[in-house]
Design a protein around this motif. Sequence first.
Motif, PDB file in Angstrom:
ATOM      1  N   ALA A 283       2.776   0.455  -8.900  1.00  0.00           N
ATOM      2  CA  ALA A 283       1.326   0.363  -8.781  1.00  0.00           C
ATOM      3  C   ALA A 283       0.697   1.347  -9.763  1.00  0.00           C
ATOM      4  CB  ALA A 283       0.879   0.671  -7.354  1.00  0.00           C
ATOM      5  N   VAL A 284      -0.099   0.816 -10.683  1.00  0.00           N
ATOM      6  CA  VAL A 284      -0.780   1.649 -11.678  1.00  0.00           C
ATOM      7  C   VAL A 284      -2.246   1.748 -11.272  1.00  0.00           C
ATOM      8  CG1 VAL A 284      -1.460   1.856 -14.093  1.00  0.00           C
ATOM      9  CG2 VAL A 284       0.816   0.977 -13.497  1.00  0.00           C
ATOM     10  N   VAL A 285      -2.684   2.951 -10.969  1.00  0.00           N
ATOM     11  CA  VAL A 285      -4.041   3.187 -10.477  1.00  0.00           C
ATOM     12  C   VAL A 285      -4.922   3.663 -11.626  1.00  0.00           C
ATOM     13  CG1 VAL A 285      -5.470   4.484  -8.856  1.00  0.00           C
ATOM     14  CG2 VAL A 285      -3.186   3.700  -8.171  1.00  0.00           C
ATOM     15  N   LEU A 286      -6.037   2.963 -11.836  1.00  0.00           N
ATOM     16  CA  LEU A 286      -6.953   3.253 -12.936  1.00  0.00           C
ATOM     17  C   LEU A 286      -8.134   4.076 -12.453  1.00  0.00           C
ATOM     18  CD1 LEU A 286      -7.160  -0.363 -14.441  1.00  0.00           C
ATOM     19  CD2 LEU A 286      -5.538   1.457 -15.069  1.00  0.00           C
ATOM     20  N   ASP A 287      -8.676   4.895 -13.348  1.00  0.00           N
ATOM     21  CA  ASP A 287      -9.917   5.592 -13.030  1.00  0.00           C
ATOM     22  C   ASP A 287     -11.105   4.711 -13.438  1.00  0.00           C
ATOM     23  OD1 ASP A 287     -10.372   5.956 -15.818  1.00  0.00           O
ATOM     24  OD2 ASP A 287      -9.328   7.883 -15.798  1.00  0.00           O
TER      25      ASP A 287
END
Length: 303
Positions: A232-236
């Motif tokens: 899971a890649v969490v973006l700002d």
Amino acid sequence: MITRDFDAFLLQARATPADVGPACAKAAFIVAPEAFRLAEQSASDNRYMDLDIEVGADRALAQHRGLQLAMSQTLPTLCFPGHVDTPDALFPNNVFATVPGRLILGHMRHPVRQREVERADIRGFFTKVLGYEEVDLRTQSGVCELTGALVIDRARGLGFAGLSERCDEAGAAAMHAAFGLRATLMFDLAPGEYHTNVVLSVLAGRAVVLAPSGFADKAAAEAISALYAPHAVVLDAAQKNAFTGNCIALAEDQCWLSQVAEASLRSEQRAALREAGFELVAVELDEIEKAGGSLRCCVAEIF
């Protein structure tokens, strides 16, 4: 199952095998940005558009042609001509979508986009050439802008429907049925967000890229992240605004996104995508992004 209950969805989703079909499309089509301009109706609820900026039609066409040339190295990619009276037609995934043997027509919110559904050439290609059956969601009352509003894990038959002015609960239920999904999670997008695929992407059924700031309830983002953990890649918020969440797996080992989006990724995020088995493929699309969408919005998948 179609639900707002995060726990109930996770319970079923985790027990759902990846046996529905291919995780990635067998082909795709795009629509050329003829006489490229910004549509005032679409800008009314798309904060990624600014009607005061200048746009270059020739540059948009060149970037779009570059996208087709690049995509054609990975999968068959058709390009239909655009029309002056449908300036948003370069984002066909909101209007047309497929499952094996069926072409799904979306119920668009704005009249300028409703005209796109009447395209006899696109519909004829699927019905007369490929022999697909049409499923017309305009016959029901719910607004549903297909794979703009609904992000799908094709391998497991899971849907993620972000509710906004472009998709209501009735529309989400209609899409759940039309796509033949096993389970769909409904959640509200944050105020000002218009499409789910700007804040969320499921890559080949095994990884997720998402921006929690695009969700009204961060618990929804946490539940989706948990389902695909550890990939899971969490973006700002800044990365979301750069359309980094508007990416797509056009092959099981390729994550496609715009050059602006790719440049926004941090080193640990790149490493996470590599660990999930994805090569990054970036295409120059900054002129097209002025119209409020990016690479994934341009791609209508053919299953």
